[in-house]
Scaffold this active site. Structure first.
Site, short mmCIF file in Angstrom:
data_model
loop_
_atom_site.label_atom_id
_atom_site.label_comp_id
_atom_site.label_asym_id
_atom_site.label_seq_id
_atom_site.Cartn_x
_atom_site.Cartn_y
_atom_site.Cartn_z
N GLY A 91 -17.34 -4.62 -3.16
CA GLY A 91 -16.64 -3.38 -3.45
C GLY A 91 -16.25 -2.64 -2.18
O GLY A 91 -16.84 -2.86 -1.12
N ALA A 136 -9.06 7.29 -0.18
CA ALA A 136 -10.43 7.62 -0.60
C ALA A 136 -11.45 6.82 0.22
O ALA A 136 -12.49 7.34 0.62
CB ALA A 136 -10.59 7.34 -2.09
N LYS A 191 -6.99 3.33 -0.35
CA LYS A 191 -7.16 3.41 1.11
C LYS A 191 -7.53 4.83 1.56
O LYS A 191 -8.37 5.01 2.45
CB LYS A 191 -5.90 2.93 1.82
CG LYS A 191 -5.64 1.44 1.59
CD LYS A 191 -4.45 0.94 2.36
CE LYS A 191 -4.02 -0.44 1.85
NZ LYS A 191 -5.08 -1.45 1.94
N ASN A 244 -3.01 -4.26 10.58
CA ASN A 244 -3.63 -5.58 10.65
C ASN A 244 -2.59 -6.57 11.17
O ASN A 244 -1.44 -6.20 11.48
CB ASN A 244 -4.27 -5.97 9.31
CG ASN A 244 -3.24 -6.22 8.22
OD1 ASN A 244 -2.05 -6.43 8.49
ND2 ASN A 244 -3.68 -6.18 6.97
N ASP A 301 -10.25 -0.17 6.14
CA ASP A 301 -10.35 1.29 5.99
C ASP A 301 -11.53 1.83 6.81
O ASP A 301 -11.44 2.89 7.43
CB ASP A 301 -10.54 1.66 4.51
CG ASP A 301 -9.37 1.21 3.67
OD1 ASP A 301 -8.23 1.25 4.17
OD2 ASP A 301 -9.58 0.79 2.51
N GLY A 323 -11.76 -10.10 15.19
CA GLY A 323 -11.90 -8.89 16.00
C GLY A 323 -10.67 -8.01 16.01
O GLY A 323 -9.90 -7.99 15.05
N ASP A 339 -10.75 0.37 -8.45
CA ASP A 339 -10.60 -1.06 -8.14
C ASP A 339 -11.25 -1.91 -9.23
O ASP A 339 -12.44 -1.75 -9.53
CB ASP A 339 -11.26 -1.39 -6.80
CG ASP A 339 -10.51 -0.81 -5.61
OD1 ASP A 339 -9.40 -0.26 -5.79
OD2 ASP A 339 -11.04 -0.93 -4.48
N GLY A 354 -9.24 -9.45 11.36
CA GLY A 354 -10.33 -9.87 10.49
C GLY A 354 -11.57 -10.23 11.30
O GLY A 354 -11.95 -9.51 12.23
#
Ligand code: RIB
Length: 285
Positions: free
Chosen positions: A268, A45, A43, A179, A233, A205, A16, A202
């Site tokens: 990160g 990892a 995603k 999501n 993730d 909740g 990233d 988000g």
């Protein structure tokens, strides 16, 4: 968690490139003054490391190139003793890269150059046995179809990023995680799901359904969010571990929301993934 679960994650590895920006750019706009950092991501990892930090034994089946970015992308997985014995190191293709813009409020925008992730193949000797299998949609659909066809145990599929999937994925999965925007994208097709379906909203909740029945709804604890990358993730891995361990839906959802919230408090994807103790401490606050 009573028993240490053996978890198999089949999914993506990215490096990233994360730029902290004052605000997200509009189409055609250039924004300068960003502060760039490089973090291990992807995603698959992220979910593998999240499950490991939460106490599971984890094997990751993924594909990377033979470039230096692969070593950087795999560093935290190696440090945490995630089993990378089935990793596919492919010549002539680059390791996946994600370009991420993050605002001071932690909101992000992600563009992925998937590279080796698109070349992942089902291992010749099949998938290692596991109590829980977690996969996502950043690797080929044919591999995911093999996962749901051949893997026993609890199967969790994170339908991210949204794209067409074979109906066998929806009917076999014990847990599907989406999501809000992915839930809109799949719409009624999610009604083919036979197991749990979790929808995340988000900072507002998450909801947990079984079939079409709402069984739990939770708001996450308030935290100071600086970067939401990897929060979904973390939520996915935490909820899958809890449900696969037999924890009841409402308690599992509360734990997963708290884990996801903690993942927003550091920059990160992978450096921010919490341990089970950190989640319990937040919930006891
Ligand atoms: O879910 C977050 C992840 O999505 C990032 O780490 C990025 O690599 C993309 O795959």
């Amino acid at each position: 968690m009573a028993k240490t679960l053996d978890v198999l994650v089949v999914g993506s590895v990215n490096l990233d490139l994360s730029a902290k920006v004052a605000r997200l750019p509009q189409p055609g706009e250039t924004i300068s003054g960003a502060v760039l950092k490089r973090f291990p991501g992807g995603k698959g990892a992220n979910q593998a490391l999240a499950a490991r930090r939460l106490g599971a034994e984890v094997t990751l089946v993924a594909a990377v190139g033979e470039d230096g970015n692969a070593d950087e992308a795999l560093a935290l997985l190696q440090q945490a003793d995630v089993d990378l014995g089935a990793l596919q190191r492919l010549p002539g293709v680059p390791t996946g890269l994600a370009m991420i813009a993050v605002t001071p409020e932690g909101e992000n925008q992600i563009v992925v150059a998937p590279g080796a992730n698109t070349k992942l193949r089902t291992p010749d000797d099949g998938f290692p046995a596991a109590d829980l299998v977690i996969s996502q949609l950043e690797t080929p659909g044919a591999v995911l179809e093999d996962v749901v066809k051949h893997c026993a145990g609890f199967v969790c599929v994170n339908l991210a990023p949204a794209k067409e999937v074979d109906v066998s994925v929806l009917t076999r999965a014990d847990l599907i995680v989406v999501n809000e925007s992915e839930a809109d994208w799949y719409g009624q097709s999610l009604s083919a799901a036979r197991g749990f379906v979790a929808t995340t909203y988000g900072a507002r909740g998450a909801k947990l359904y079984h079939g079409e029945t709402l069984i739990a709804e939770t708001e996450p604890p308030a935290v100071d969010a600086v970067d939401t990358t990897g929060a979904g993730d973390t939520f996915t891995a935490a909820l899958a571990l809890q449900l696969a361990s037999g924890v009841a839906g409402p308690n599992a959802l509360t734990f997963a929301c708290a884990a996801g919230a903690l993942a927003t408090t550091r920059r990160g994807a992978q450096p921010s993934l919490p341990t089970a103790r950190e989640v319990r401490t937040l919930l006891a606050r």
